[in-house]
Design a protein around this motif. Sequence first.
Motif, mmCIF file in Angstrom:
data_model
loop_
_atom_site.group_PDB
_atom_site.id
_atom_site.type_symbol
_atom_site.label_atom_id
_atom_site.label_comp_id
_atom_site.label_asym_id
_atom_site.label_seq_id
_atom_site.Cartn_x
_atom_site.Cartn_y
_atom_site.Cartn_z
ATOM 1 N N TYR A 147 21.419 5.855 9.637
ATOM 2 C CA TYR A 147 19.867 5.740 9.829
ATOM 3 C C TYR A 147 19.434 6.167 11.316
ATOM 4 O O TYR A 147 18.759 6.839 11.350
ATOM 5 C CB TYR A 147 19.378 4.393 9.436
ATOM 6 N N TRP A 194 11.887 -8.568 -3.423
ATOM 7 C CA TRP A 194 13.060 -7.637 -3.112
ATOM 8 C C TRP A 194 14.337 -8.544 -2.874
ATOM 9 O O TRP A 194 15.374 -8.149 -3.466
ATOM 10 C CB TRP A 194 12.566 -7.522 -1.438
ATOM 11 N N ALA A 235 14.223 -9.814 5.374
ATOM 12 C CA ALA A 235 13.315 -9.732 4.531
ATOM 13 C C ALA A 235 11.943 -10.516 4.905
ATOM 14 O O ALA A 235 10.814 -10.258 4.660
ATOM 15 C CB ALA A 235 13.724 -10.015 3.087
ATOM 16 N N LEU A 262 6.347 -5.510 -6.249
ATOM 17 C CA LEU A 262 6.994 -4.623 -5.308
ATOM 18 C C LEU A 262 7.407 -3.085 -5.981
ATOM 19 O O LEU A 262 7.189 -2.358 -5.100
ATOM 20 C CB LEU A 262 8.468 -5.496 -5.366
ATOM 21 N N HIS A 275 7.197 -0.839 7.993
ATOM 22 C CA HIS A 275 6.780 -1.503 6.784
ATOM 23 C C HIS A 275 5.305 -1.863 6.742
ATOM 24 O O HIS A 275 4.615 -2.258 5.834
ATOM 25 C CB HIS A 275 7.511 -2.730 6.316
ATOM 26 N N LYS A 299 17.268 6.127 2.005
ATOM 27 C CA LYS A 299 17.333 5.565 3.378
ATOM 28 C C LYS A 299 17.639 4.063 3.271
ATOM 29 O O LYS A 299 18.301 3.660 4.506
ATOM 30 C CB LYS A 299 15.507 5.628 3.489
ATOM 31 N N SER A 307 13.758 6.589 -1.025
ATOM 32 C CA SER A 307 13.830 5.162 -0.727
ATOM 33 C C SER A 307 15.277 4.733 -0.753
ATOM 34 O O SER A 307 16.056 4.103 0.127
ATOM 35 C CB SER A 307 13.032 4.307 -1.575
HETATM 36 C C1 HEM Z 1 10.462 -8.371 2.126
HETATM 37 C C2 HEM Z 1 10.298 -7.077 1.227
HETATM 38 C C3 HEM Z 1 10.280 -5.688 1.493
HETATM 39 C C4 HEM Z 1 9.208 -4.946 0.897
HETATM 40 C C5 HEM Z 1 8.250 -5.207 0.136
HETATM 41 C C6 HEM Z 1 9.550 -3.511 1.362
HETATM 42 C C7 HEM Z 1 8.891 -2.381 0.735
HETATM 43 C C8 HEM Z 1 9.344 -1.031 1.506
HETATM 44 C C9 HEM Z 1 8.486 -0.046 0.978
HETATM 45 C C10 HEM Z 1 7.313 -0.039 0.013
HETATM 46 C C11 HEM Z 1 9.112 1.154 1.473
HETATM 47 C C12 HEM Z 1 8.556 2.534 1.509
HETATM 48 C C13 HEM Z 1 9.489 3.380 0.573
HETATM 49 C C14 HEM Z 1 9.545 4.920 1.002
HETATM 50 O O1 HEM Z 1 9.392 5.232 1.971
HETATM 51 O O2 HEM Z 1 10.308 5.476 -0.016
HETATM 52 C C15 HEM Z 1 10.174 0.605 2.437
HETATM 53 C C16 HEM Z 1 10.988 1.458 3.262
HETATM 54 C C17 HEM Z 1 12.272 0.820 3.718
HETATM 55 N N1 HEM Z 1 12.714 -0.370 3.589
HETATM 56 FE FE1 HEM Z 1 11.911 -1.938 2.971
HETATM 57 N N2 HEM Z 1 10.873 -3.471 1.898
HETATM 58 C C18 HEM Z 1 11.300 -5.084 2.141
HETATM 59 C C19 HEM Z 1 12.249 -5.303 2.674
HETATM 60 C C20 HEM Z 1 13.271 -4.441 3.366
HETATM 61 C C21 HEM Z 1 14.590 -5.272 3.881
HETATM 62 C C22 HEM Z 1 15.045 -6.413 4.169
HETATM 63 C C23 HEM Z 1 15.095 -3.976 4.493
HETATM 64 C C24 HEM Z 1 16.432 -3.793 5.241
HETATM 65 C C25 HEM Z 1 17.705 -4.770 4.731
HETATM 66 C C26 HEM Z 1 14.381 -2.520 4.039
HETATM 67 C C27 HEM Z 1 14.759 -1.466 4.545
HETATM 68 C C28 HEM Z 1 14.016 -0.321 4.266
HETATM 69 C C29 HEM Z 1 14.302 0.968 4.971
HETATM 70 C C30 HEM Z 1 15.196 1.516 5.855
HETATM 71 C C31 HEM Z 1 13.253 1.813 4.603
HETATM 72 C C32 HEM Z 1 12.768 3.283 4.972
HETATM 73 C C33 HEM Z 1 12.032 3.328 6.189
HETATM 74 C C34 HEM Z 1 11.685 4.786 6.458
HETATM 75 O O3 HEM Z 1 12.581 5.447 7.255
HETATM 76 O O4 HEM Z 1 10.668 5.160 6.140
HETATM 77 N N3 HEM Z 1 13.298 -3.176 3.410
HETATM 78 N N4 HEM Z 1 10.416 -0.706 2.205
#
Ligand code: HEM
Length: 130
Positions: free
Chosen positions: A65, A91, A120, A36, A78, A50, A47
């Motif tokens: 947001y 996660w 997730a 991850l 994503h 955000k 990250s």
């Molecule tokens: C299920 C597994 C998940 C993985 C592997 C994952 C992975 C990632 C990755 C790699 C990023 C980009 C990081 C960045 O832009 O700095 C990201 C962004 C983000 N993730 Fe996740 N995530 C997961 C689940 C979730 C969940 C459940 C939520 C909400 C509760 C979430 C909320 C966010 C938000 C808000 C962003 C920023 C989006 C943007 O504006 O670009 N993520 N995630």
Amino acid sequence: MNSETLYQRIGGENTVRAIVHRFYQLMDELPEAWELRKIHPEDLSGSEQKLFMYLSGWLGGPQLYVERYGHPRLRARHMPFAVDSQARDQWMMCMKIALEERVSEGDLREELLKPLGDLADFMRNKPDHG
Ligand code: HEM
């Protein structure tokens, strides 16, 4: 009935910040979260900011947001990252520990973990084999 939002019940902005900070610290430190961690940027501060802004609104607090970035379209955002069951589990592992350490009430933690787990799971976009 409890008319308070989850945001209020967990302790507002300070608690949301504390959870998110601990979440990324765990992601950075736990060997079990390496797959991850490696799909995230080297610097996790963006990250963290955000996710803080997103969770603030998701929990019923200020819609930080949405005000800044518009509709979350979380699944679409994503898509550039391969999210399989392993990534989802890692996660959730980090989130579960962060909640255990930062939210003292067990019932409240369960109320958060269930929908976060669903979210997730919904984020998966890559088959586990092949
Ligand atoms: C299920 C597994 C998940 C993985 C592997 C994952 C992975 C990632 C990755 C790699 C990023 C980009 C990081 C960045 O832009 O700095 C990201 C962004 C983000 N993730 Fe996740 N995530 C997961 C689940 C979730 C969940 C459940 C939520 C909400 C509760 C979430 C909320 C966010 C938000 C808000 C962003 C920023 C989006 C943007 O504006 O670009 N993520 N995630």
